[in-house]
Design an enzyme around this catalytic site. Sequence first.
Site, mmCIF file in Angstrom:
data_model
loop_
_atom_site.group_PDB
_atom_site.id
_atom_site.type_symbol
_atom_site.label_atom_id
_atom_site.label_comp_id
_atom_site.label_asym_id
_atom_site.label_seq_id
_atom_site.Cartn_x
_atom_site.Cartn_y
_atom_site.Cartn_z
ATOM 1 N N LYS A 173 -19.592 -13.265 -7.022
ATOM 2 C CA LYS A 173 -20.030 -13.755 -5.707
ATOM 3 C C LYS A 173 -20.358 -12.547 -4.836
ATOM 4 C CE LYS A 173 -18.259 -14.453 -1.680
ATOM 5 N NZ LYS A 173 -19.383 -14.223 -0.756
ATOM 6 N N GLU A 246 -10.591 -2.539 -4.398
ATOM 7 C CA GLU A 246 -11.175 -1.311 -3.833
ATOM 8 C C GLU A 246 -11.433 -1.599 -2.357
ATOM 9 O OE1 GLU A 246 -11.378 1.442 -5.287
ATOM 10 O OE2 GLU A 246 -11.469 1.059 -7.428
ATOM 11 N N CYS A 280 -17.617 3.412 1.498
ATOM 12 C CA CYS A 280 -16.156 3.395 1.613
ATOM 13 C C CYS A 280 -15.616 4.818 1.683
ATOM 14 C CB CYS A 280 -15.551 2.637 0.452
ATOM 15 S SG CYS A 280 -16.173 3.179 -1.140
ATOM 16 N N GLU A 377 -11.290 2.535 10.646
ATOM 17 C CA GLU A 377 -12.474 2.821 9.819
ATOM 18 C C GLU A 377 -13.722 2.363 10.581
ATOM 19 O OE1 GLU A 377 -13.102 0.253 6.412
ATOM 20 O OE2 GLU A 377 -14.191 1.824 5.363
HETATM 21 P P1 NAD Z 1 -15.341 -8.088 3.580
HETATM 22 O O1 NAD Z 1 -13.938 -7.951 3.135
HETATM 23 O O2 NAD Z 1 -15.603 -8.699 4.898
HETATM 24 O O3 NAD Z 1 -16.186 -8.973 2.547
HETATM 25 C C1 NAD Z 1 -16.320 -8.607 1.191
HETATM 26 C C2 NAD Z 1 -16.526 -9.839 0.345
HETATM 27 O O4 NAD Z 1 -15.360 -10.664 0.405
HETATM 28 C C3 NAD Z 1 -17.700 -10.740 0.752
HETATM 29 O O5 NAD Z 1 -18.339 -11.179 -0.426
HETATM 30 C C4 NAD Z 1 -17.004 -11.893 1.464
HETATM 31 O O6 NAD Z 1 -17.717 -13.114 1.414
HETATM 32 C C5 NAD Z 1 -15.729 -12.014 0.671
HETATM 33 N N1 NAD Z 1 -14.614 -12.644 1.373
HETATM 34 C C6 NAD Z 1 -14.370 -12.684 2.706
HETATM 35 N N2 NAD Z 1 -13.210 -13.345 2.961
HETATM 36 C C7 NAD Z 1 -12.704 -13.701 1.761
HETATM 37 C C8 NAD Z 1 -11.515 -14.358 1.345
HETATM 38 N N3 NAD Z 1 -10.604 -14.794 2.234
HETATM 39 N N4 NAD Z 1 -11.288 -14.532 0.023
HETATM 40 C C9 NAD Z 1 -12.181 -14.082 -0.881
HETATM 41 N N5 NAD Z 1 -13.329 -13.463 -0.560
HETATM 42 C C10 NAD Z 1 -13.598 -13.260 0.748
HETATM 43 O O7 NAD Z 1 -15.954 -6.613 3.465
HETATM 44 P P2 NAD Z 1 -17.406 -6.113 3.902
HETATM 45 O O8 NAD Z 1 -17.444 -6.077 5.391
HETATM 46 O O9 NAD Z 1 -18.449 -6.833 3.140
HETATM 47 O O10 NAD Z 1 -17.390 -4.607 3.345
HETATM 48 C C11 NAD Z 1 -16.998 -3.507 4.088
HETATM 49 C C12 NAD Z 1 -15.637 -3.026 3.637
HETATM 50 O O11 NAD Z 1 -15.653 -2.762 2.234
HETATM 51 C C13 NAD Z 1 -15.219 -1.713 4.280
HETATM 52 O O12 NAD Z 1 -13.872 -1.779 4.675
HETATM 53 C C14 NAD Z 1 -15.366 -0.701 3.154
HETATM 54 O O13 NAD Z 1 -14.570 0.449 3.283
HETATM 55 C C15 NAD Z 1 -15.005 -1.518 1.971
HETATM 56 N N6 NAD Z 1 -15.525 -0.911 0.743
HETATM 57 C C16 NAD Z 1 -14.646 -0.333 -0.126
HETATM 58 C C17 NAD Z 1 -15.105 0.300 -1.284
HETATM 59 C C18 NAD Z 1 -14.151 0.955 -2.243
HETATM 60 O O14 NAD Z 1 -14.561 1.276 -3.347
HETATM 61 N N7 NAD Z 1 -12.904 1.165 -1.890
HETATM 62 C C19 NAD Z 1 -16.470 0.317 -1.561
HETATM 63 C C20 NAD Z 1 -17.343 -0.282 -0.650
HETATM 64 C C21 NAD Z 1 -16.847 -0.914 0.492
#
Ligand code: NAD
Length: 474
Positions: A173, A246, A280, A377
């Site tokens: 997803k 991650e 990230c 962040e």
């Molecule tokens: P997010 O957590 O808002 O969303 C990520 C995904 O999770 C989306 O597909 C969303 O629909 C889904 N989601 C949201 N709520 C959910 C739930 N309750 N249960 C299951 N799925 C759910 O993150 P974002 O805003 O898309 O991404 C930015 C964040 O990602 C930043 O904090 C960044 O640091 C992190 N990030 C981490 C890495 C890493 O490798 N550590 C890499 C890239 C991004």
Amino acid sequence: MRDFNMIIDGQPVATDHHLSVVDPASGQPFATVPAAGSAHVDRAVAAARAAFPAWSRRPEAERQRLLHALADALEANMPELMELLTRETGKPLSGLNGIGAGMEVGGAIAWTRVTAGLKLPVEVIQDNDDARVEVHRKPLGVVGSITPWNWPLLIAIWHIMPALRAGNTVVIKPSELTPVATLRFVELANAILPPGVLNIVTGERDIGATIAAHPDINKIVFTGSTPTGRKIMQSASGNLKRLTLELGGNDAGIVLPDVDPKAVAQRLFGAAFHNNGQTCACLKRLYVPDSLYEELVAELARIARGTVVGNGLMSDTQLGPVQNRAQLNYVHELVEDARARGARILSGGQPQAGGGYFYPPTVIADAVDGMRVVDEEQFGPVLPVIRYTDLAEVVARANLNDNGLGGSVWSNDAARAAEVALQLECGTAWVNEHGAVQPDAPFGGIKQSGIGVEFGRYGLEEYTSIQTLKVMKR
Ligand code: NAD
């Protein structure tokens, strides 16, 4: 307006309800994708479950060959995938230091090929007159992948390829904000893979939550924010799903007093601002000794003011828009908070007028620990620069943050810098660079930045369980 379908069990699936995908360079929708319901998730999981026995029993060499065929498909469709990525994320086709959509698709190809070549050898623990004891790595079953909006295709590849290589099947997803390049890739992949091996459903958070809680999924690999990671961990507990999380980072970089500010500024700038800071493991807090402070912040601000911000489809654009309106507002809120607390905004500091979500690269001097832009962040084109005098004390300050993804130390004395880097509490520590990852070296966060690692043998093993086999000889 281009319409996309989901792919379940090898077949395109449309829905009555749709989600619009917005181009952040204009703020206008440019594509629609299906809005899945929980019944679609059930169908996708059932297809993946049905495909698992045959896929997991295929000879290794055959799965490797199919992964190379997926890399070929990425290569053959690179221009289209790049354009879709630029439209949905805003990132330039080329971008600052070549970090843009081209690198994202190029990275997807490289990761796929390296992952295809990884091995999971049987380990022999004991082999004597009494018995032979072997450790085997077995696939887990159905893997649920949930991805974010910053590097949507590359992160999808990071999830999908090791899962498939190890013999699992997948339901992915993508983020509702950036689903289209992933949808197109899964469509291309389904011309190569057997039906049900790789399925995609598109939807909002509730669909992610349905996947995280699904009783017939064996593992979740999630890349996204720490608060969402916590929720997924809770939902996954129902059937003890294996987890790779991650999560967010707030990486510190520490400059040692022996560097030449002019020589190092360009690389520091790239580490902080590539992809608009929406990576990230971008450099997100920079600690600079008093002796270099004014010269280095002035140099960073000069580079920021000379950076070309614009539509990512234009060839000279270095930084595109921020990916979404909410993130733009959050970034600006942090900048305003720093300004109100006495920080100096040396470049940028205001959203650009016009239709898209543009925010010029913003260098913040006189930032201090305790300001929101330092402690949180920011995930945007903003770099707070913090002064220090004592190295031991600044390492302790850098480590106070709850995140532990990456960190870096900058010096002409690499051995000394490596000693300091090893004191940082983070999953990856760099010397004289920041954020570079590679497909054969493990990458992952500690503390609130996640659980587990991706890439290379260590990453591949996370898609397996261990079976110990003991054969008695007496
Ligand atoms: P997010 O957590 O808002 O969303 C990520 C995904 O999770 C989306 O597909 C969303 O629909 C889904 N989601 C949201 N709520 C959910 C739930 N309750 N249960 C299951 N799925 C759910 O993150 P974002 O805003 O898309 O991404 C930015 C964040 O990602 C930043 O904090 C960044 O640091 C992190 N990030 C981490 C890495 C890493 O490798 N550590 C890499 C890239 C991004």
